[in-house]
Write an enzyme that holds these catalytic residues in place. Structure first.
Site, mmCIF file in Angstrom:
data_model
loop_
_atom_site.group_PDB
_atom_site.id
_atom_site.type_symbol
_atom_site.label_atom_id
_atom_site.label_comp_id
_atom_site.label_asym_id
_atom_site.label_seq_id
_atom_site.Cartn_x
_atom_site.Cartn_y
_atom_site.Cartn_z
ATOM 1 N N GLY A 279 59.649 51.874 51.001
ATOM 2 C CA GLY A 279 59.076 53.152 50.923
ATOM 3 C C GLY A 279 59.851 53.883 52.059
ATOM 4 O O GLY A 279 60.885 53.248 52.706
ATOM 5 N N MET A 280 59.534 55.383 52.091
ATOM 6 C CA MET A 280 60.394 56.132 53.058
ATOM 7 C C MET A 280 60.684 55.606 54.260
ATOM 8 O O MET A 280 61.517 55.466 55.010
ATOM 9 C CB MET A 280 60.135 57.453 52.790
ATOM 10 C CG MET A 280 60.332 58.447 51.570
ATOM 11 S SD MET A 280 59.805 60.057 51.833
ATOM 12 C CE MET A 280 58.219 59.969 52.155
ATOM 13 N N LEU A 281 59.262 55.251 54.827
ATOM 14 C CA LEU A 281 59.159 54.813 56.403
ATOM 15 C C LEU A 281 59.630 53.521 56.516
ATOM 16 O O LEU A 281 60.269 53.320 57.370
ATOM 17 C CB LEU A 281 57.611 54.875 56.742
ATOM 18 C CG LEU A 281 57.477 54.492 58.053
ATOM 19 C CD1 LEU A 281 58.148 55.122 59.283
ATOM 20 C CD2 LEU A 281 56.032 54.406 58.339
ATOM 21 N N ASP B 174 53.038 40.020 48.030
ATOM 22 C CA ASP B 174 51.755 40.492 47.396
ATOM 23 C C ASP B 174 50.923 40.240 48.705
ATOM 24 O O ASP B 174 50.490 39.535 49.157
ATOM 25 C CB ASP B 174 51.279 39.782 46.135
ATOM 26 C CG ASP B 174 49.982 40.037 45.701
ATOM 27 O OD1 ASP B 174 49.425 41.212 46.491
ATOM 28 O OD2 ASP B 174 49.422 39.589 44.665
ATOM 29 N N ALA C 207 51.306 50.260 51.218
ATOM 30 C CA ALA C 207 49.981 51.272 51.071
ATOM 31 C C ALA C 207 50.061 51.846 49.512
ATOM 32 O O ALA C 207 50.912 51.872 48.866
ATOM 33 C CB ALA C 207 50.004 52.581 51.701
ATOM 34 N N THR D 270 49.714 54.919 47.673
ATOM 35 C CA THR D 270 49.637 56.331 48.243
ATOM 36 C C THR D 270 49.451 57.430 47.363
ATOM 37 O O THR D 270 49.774 58.578 47.380
ATOM 38 C CB THR D 270 51.144 56.738 49.020
ATOM 39 O OG1 THR D 270 51.795 56.225 48.227
ATOM 40 C CG2 THR D 270 51.113 55.676 50.271
ATOM 41 N N THR E 174 46.516 57.281 58.174
ATOM 42 C CA THR E 174 46.758 58.738 57.586
ATOM 43 C C THR E 174 45.741 59.588 58.055
ATOM 44 O O THR E 174 44.601 59.243 58.639
ATOM 45 C CB THR E 174 46.498 58.620 55.812
ATOM 46 O OG1 THR E 174 46.656 59.989 55.464
ATOM 47 C CG2 THR E 174 45.211 57.881 55.569
ATOM 48 N N TYR F 256 41.405 57.731 48.509
ATOM 49 C CA TYR F 256 42.532 57.477 49.352
ATOM 50 C C TYR F 256 42.058 57.370 50.716
ATOM 51 O O TYR F 256 42.342 56.342 51.482
ATOM 52 C CB TYR F 256 43.717 58.421 49.236
ATOM 53 C CG TYR F 256 44.968 58.061 50.073
ATOM 54 C CD1 TYR F 256 45.745 57.052 50.293
ATOM 55 C CD2 TYR F 256 45.240 59.101 51.147
ATOM 56 C CE1 TYR F 256 46.647 56.834 51.198
ATOM 57 C CE2 TYR F 256 46.158 58.884 52.050
ATOM 58 C CZ TYR F 256 47.061 57.866 51.648
ATOM 59 O OH TYR F 256 48.149 57.603 52.731
ATOM 60 N N LYS G 3 42.017 53.839 53.235
ATOM 61 C CA LYS G 3 42.795 53.865 54.479
ATOM 62 C C LYS G 3 41.852 53.718 55.642
ATOM 63 O O LYS G 3 42.233 52.816 56.451
ATOM 64 C CB LYS G 3 43.657 55.021 54.316
ATOM 65 C CG LYS G 3 44.772 55.176 53.509
ATOM 66 C CD LYS G 3 45.836 53.902 53.555
ATOM 67 C CE LYS G 3 46.801 54.070 54.813
ATOM 68 N NZ LYS G 3 47.782 52.982 55.068
#
Length: 288
Positions: A10-12, A33, A55, A57, A96, A120, A124
């Site tokens: 992912g981006m982060l 997994d 996550a 998302t 988040t 979501y 979280k």
């Protein structure tokens, strides 16, 4: 110090692994997994720090498949926390702004009551609870309005649509803190380096703006006239999952730990824009 980053594609995750270099092992979905405790225990063995970026998302899809979102965001977080605890590793759990109801009028403190309104957000929030139960020494870092070079995000989509259509409407009644994933990665590293006390921290840029205000900044950075971005309301863009109207997070816990918060969102965007928009041609819809 050996770092293991889950959700590394992912981006982060990409920015964090890139920042840490040889000190980090990145685990994507194909490598781990997060529902498999035996695999997590094996792969996290020997880690000094684990950052759980894995996550679910897809905020709108979660409304119709909350079980799938809960699997990754709730149970998966518990599995990673238990495996990190067994390894004796410090854990950083990424969470988040969606754990809040979005009805505030002043920045949310880290200890403000949570009241998620979406599937979501609920999943979280469950992940936060599970991490604290399994790994009392963990750092829970909430973030919001993420963008980065390593994946689809709001600025890439806005720049592309503005260029294609010559104008667009963007909601002006949702307020938050656009946050560069590179800045968040840096904050995570600084928190660990400072040996910050266990607890909850907010990893967002300082200041605030609306999606409309952010879109104007994006369009300007793309070399277009910001005036082509018109304000509209959330009612004009009804989505399956409710969006928080107010997602501004306070940074008191960071300051108490002696860690400087991320700088103002507009200054950080000015530094990030060229890198992020350089990949806009290959972008699709935003992930948050």
């Amino acid at each position: 110090m050996r770092w293991v980053v889950t959700g590394a594609n992912g981006m982060l995750g990409r920015d964090l692994v890139g920042m840490l270099g040889a000190d980090a092992v990145g685990l994507g979905r194909a490598d781990l997994d997060v529902l498999d405790l035996d695999a997590a225990t094996r792969l996290l063995d020997g880690a000094d720090v684990v950052v759980n970026c894995a996550a679910y998302t897809a905020v709108d899809a979660a409304e119709s498949d909350e079980a799938a979102a809960f699997g990754v965001n709730g149970v998966g977080a518990q599995v990673v926390a238990r495996a990190a605890s067994r390894a004796g590793a410090r854990l950083v759990q990424i969470s988040t702004d969606y754990v809040f109801d979005g009805h505030a009028t002043a920045p949310y403190a880290e200890d403000a009551p949570i009241a998620p309104r979406s599937a979501y957000g609920r999943t979280k929030a469950a992940g936060e609870w599970a991490v604290r139960a399994e790994h009392p020494g963990a750092l829970v870092v909430r973030t919001a309005w993420l963008y980065g070079a390593g994946g689809p995000c709001f600025p890439k989509t806005i720049a592309r649509v503005a260029a294609e259509r010559g104008g667009l409407d963007v909601v002006a009644d949702q307020v938050g803190q656009p946050t560069w994933t590179r800045d968040l990665a840096d904050l995570v590293v600084r928190l660990v380096a400072a040996d910050a006390p266990a607890g909850t921290y907010h990893g967002t840029s300082s200041g605030q703006t609306s999606w409309h205000g952010f879109a104007r900044a994006v369009v300007g950075a793309a070399g277009l006239d910001p005036a082509i971005v018109a304000p509209t309301t959330s009612e004009a863009f009804v989505r399956p999952a409710p969006r928080p109207a107010y997602s501004v997070l306070g940074h008191g816990a960071l300051r108490a730990a002696g860690v400087e918060p991320i700088g103002p969102w507009d200054e950080r965007w000015a530094l990030a824009a060229d890198e992020v928009l350089g990949q806009s041609a290959s972008s699709s819809s935003p992930s948050r």
